[in-house]
Design a protein around this motif. Structure first.
Motif, mmCIF file in Angstrom:
data_model
loop_
_atom_site.group_PDB
_atom_site.id
_atom_site.type_symbol
_atom_site.label_atom_id
_atom_site.label_comp_id
_atom_site.label_asym_id
_atom_site.label_seq_id
_atom_site.Cartn_x
_atom_site.Cartn_y
_atom_site.Cartn_z
ATOM 1 N N LEU A 1 40.077 38.344 51.851
ATOM 2 C CA LEU A 1 39.886 37.279 52.849
ATOM 3 C C LEU A 1 39.633 35.927 52.181
ATOM 4 C CD1 LEU A 1 37.662 39.155 55.472
ATOM 5 C CD2 LEU A 1 40.112 38.604 55.639
ATOM 6 N N GLU A 2 38.877 35.935 51.101
ATOM 7 C CA GLU A 2 38.598 34.686 50.389
ATOM 8 C C GLU A 2 39.869 34.060 49.839
ATOM 9 O OE1 GLU A 2 35.617 35.823 47.523
ATOM 10 O OE2 GLU A 2 34.324 36.529 49.137
ATOM 11 N N LEU A 3 40.715 34.866 49.215
ATOM 12 C CA LEU A 3 41.958 34.322 48.677
ATOM 13 C C LEU A 3 42.921 33.930 49.791
ATOM 14 C CD1 LEU A 3 42.257 36.521 45.521
ATOM 15 C CD2 LEU A 3 42.329 34.029 45.562
ATOM 16 N N LEU B 1 32.252 29.891 39.641
ATOM 17 C CA LEU B 1 33.202 29.377 38.650
ATOM 18 C C LEU B 1 34.439 30.278 38.592
ATOM 19 C CD1 LEU B 1 34.000 27.424 36.386
ATOM 20 C CD2 LEU B 1 32.668 28.853 34.809
ATOM 21 N N SER B 2 34.215 31.586 38.708
ATOM 22 C CA SER B 2 35.365 32.501 38.703
ATOM 23 C C SER B 2 36.270 32.225 39.908
ATOM 24 C CB SER B 2 34.903 33.962 38.701
ATOM 25 O OG SER B 2 34.423 34.369 39.969
ATOM 26 N N PHE B 3 35.678 31.837 41.049
ATOM 27 C CA PHE B 3 36.488 31.489 42.220
ATOM 28 C C PHE B 3 37.292 30.218 41.967
ATOM 29 C CE2 PHE B 3 33.600 33.544 45.678
ATOM 30 C CZ PHE B 3 33.782 34.774 45.073
ATOM 31 N N LEU B 4 36.708 29.270 41.238
ATOM 32 C CA LEU B 4 37.440 28.043 40.913
ATOM 33 C C LEU B 4 38.654 28.373 40.049
ATOM 34 C CD1 LEU B 4 37.612 24.965 41.133
ATOM 35 C CD2 LEU B 4 36.076 24.826 39.153
ATOM 36 N N ILE B 5 38.470 29.275 39.110
ATOM 37 C CA ILE B 5 39.594 29.708 38.265
ATOM 38 C C ILE B 5 40.657 30.390 39.124
ATOM 39 C CG2 ILE B 5 40.264 31.296 36.407
ATOM 40 C CD1 ILE B 5 37.405 30.685 35.214
ATOM 41 N N MET B 6 40.222 31.261 40.051
ATOM 42 C CA MET B 6 41.178 31.933 40.944
ATOM 43 C C MET B 6 41.889 30.928 41.843
ATOM 44 S SD MET B 6 41.354 35.130 40.244
ATOM 45 C CE MET B 6 42.103 35.870 41.682
ATOM 46 N N ALA C 1 42.504 27.757 41.165
ATOM 47 C CA ALA C 1 43.473 27.030 40.335
ATOM 48 C C ALA C 1 44.711 27.887 40.080
ATOM 49 C CB ALA C 1 42.825 26.615 39.014
ATOM 50 N N PHE C 2 44.512 29.164 39.793
ATOM 51 C CA PHE C 2 45.648 30.050 39.553
ATOM 52 C C PHE C 2 46.476 30.235 40.821
ATOM 53 C CE2 PHE C 2 47.463 34.412 38.901
ATOM 54 C CZ PHE C 2 48.356 34.046 37.911
ATOM 55 N N LEU C 3 45.799 30.364 41.955
ATOM 56 C CA LEU C 3 46.490 30.500 43.231
ATOM 57 C C LEU C 3 47.332 29.262 43.519
ATOM 58 C CD1 LEU C 3 47.002 32.099 45.844
ATOM 59 C CD2 LEU C 3 44.874 31.120 46.745
ATOM 60 N N VAL C 4 46.774 28.082 43.320
ATOM 61 C CA VAL C 4 47.531 26.844 43.534
ATOM 62 C C VAL C 4 48.702 26.773 42.567
ATOM 63 C CG1 VAL C 4 47.431 24.314 43.380
ATOM 64 C CG2 VAL C 4 45.651 25.570 44.604
ATOM 65 N N TRP C 5 48.487 27.166 41.338
ATOM 66 C CA TRP C 5 49.583 27.179 40.357
ATOM 67 C C TRP C 5 50.711 28.085 40.851
ATOM 68 C CZ3 TRP C 5 51.705 30.981 37.127
ATOM 69 C CH2 TRP C 5 52.569 30.506 36.136
ATOM 70 N N LEU C 6 50.351 29.288 41.314
ATOM 71 C CA LEU C 6 51.371 30.203 41.833
ATOM 72 C C LEU C 6 52.077 29.618 43.054
ATOM 73 C CD1 LEU C 6 49.552 33.659 41.597
ATOM 74 C CD2 LEU C 6 51.564 32.931 40.285
ATOM 75 N N LEU D 1 39.551 22.113 47.387
ATOM 76 C CA LEU D 1 39.370 22.477 48.797
ATOM 77 C C LEU D 1 39.591 23.970 49.016
ATOM 78 C CD1 LEU D 1 40.929 19.375 50.555
ATOM 79 C CD2 LEU D 1 38.527 20.061 50.543
ATOM 80 N N GLY D 2 40.578 24.547 48.346
ATOM 81 C CA GLY D 2 40.773 25.996 48.420
ATOM 82 C C GLY D 2 39.553 26.736 47.906
ATOM 83 N N TRP D 3 38.976 26.226 46.814
ATOM 84 C CA TRP D 3 37.764 26.820 46.236
ATOM 85 C C TRP D 3 36.599 26.744 47.213
ATOM 86 C CZ3 TRP D 3 33.414 23.882 44.302
ATOM 87 C CH2 TRP D 3 32.463 24.656 43.637
ATOM 88 N N LEU D 4 36.406 25.594 47.865
ATOM 89 C CA LEU D 4 35.314 25.468 48.835
ATOM 90 C C LEU D 4 35.480 26.452 49.993
ATOM 91 C CD1 LEU D 4 34.681 21.613 49.089
ATOM 92 C CD2 LEU D 4 33.102 23.364 48.252
ATOM 93 N N ALA D 5 36.700 26.626 50.444
ATOM 94 C CA ALA D 5 36.950 27.599 51.513
ATOM 95 C C ALA D 5 36.597 29.009 51.039
ATOM 96 C CB ALA D 5 38.404 27.532 51.969
ATOM 97 N N MET D 6 36.959 29.334 49.804
ATOM 98 C CA MET D 6 36.664 30.650 49.249
ATOM 99 C C MET D 6 35.156 30.862 49.121
ATOM 100 S SD MET D 6 39.672 30.715 46.357
ATOM 101 C CE MET D 6 39.136 32.203 45.543
#
Length: 172
Positions: free
Chosen positions: A129-131, A66-71, A73-78, A23-28
């Motif tokens: 803004l995306e993040l 795909l790079s946004f999906l990685i970001m 996932a990393f954001l959620v991890w943090l 969901l975070g990725w879709l928003a981004m």
């Protein structure tokens, strides 16, 4: 653990974490589409030695998302490691994280590439803004939001942003 932002003793399920990432990725992606396909369209349709031709770049868009999906996932991890479990603080964290990471990248590119400084500034603002949006949504989900309602809200947000991007692309 009680001294961390939004700390709670309840562990997060893998299912909820996956929903937060997606969901975070879709928003981004929605924010990105509205900004880059809409407001910033001219940067990508005019010739530049720094950017790929539009036809080639269009084919490679999935790699960017795909790079946004990685970001995401990393954001959620943090966010989970820092125990940020609410939308407001997660959104603030995402904004700060985006500003720092993309600001540093922008300065690095400015020092070695032929990119238009206005484009780099637009990327910095856009990625920040995306993040921020991704963090807000992920924090909402991590914080225990009803998943069905979260999906509904994010999908509406996504569709509205894609529509705005298309509309802006045709108006500007």
């Amino acid at each position: 653990m009680a001294d961390r932002i939004g700390s709670t003793d309840q562990p997060l399920s893998t299912r909820r974490i996956i929903h937060a990432v997606v969901l975070g990725w879709l928003a981004m992606v929605g924010v990105d589409f509205a900004l880059h396909a809409g407001l910033l369209n001219d940067f990508y349709t005019t010739g530049s030695p720094f950017l790929l031709p539009p036809e080639r770049a269009f084919v490679l868009i999935p790699l960017g998302y795909l790079s946004f999906l990685i970001m995401s996932a990393f954001l959620v991890w943090l966010l989970t490691r820092l125990a940020v479990r609410d939308a407001k603080n997660a959104g603030k964290f995402g904004l700060i994280f985006g500003a720092v990471v993309w600001g540093a990248l922008m300065l690095g590119l400015l020092s070695i590439a032929s990119a238009d400084p206005k484009l780099l500034l637009a990327w910095w603002i856009g990625q920040t803004l995306e993040l921020g949006a991704g963090g807000f949504v992920a924090g909402h989900v991590i914080g225990g939001a009803d998943l069905l309602k979260a999906w509904g809200r994010v999908l509406v947000f996504f569709v509205l942003l894609v529509a705005a991007g298309i509309l802006l692309q045709n108006l500007i």
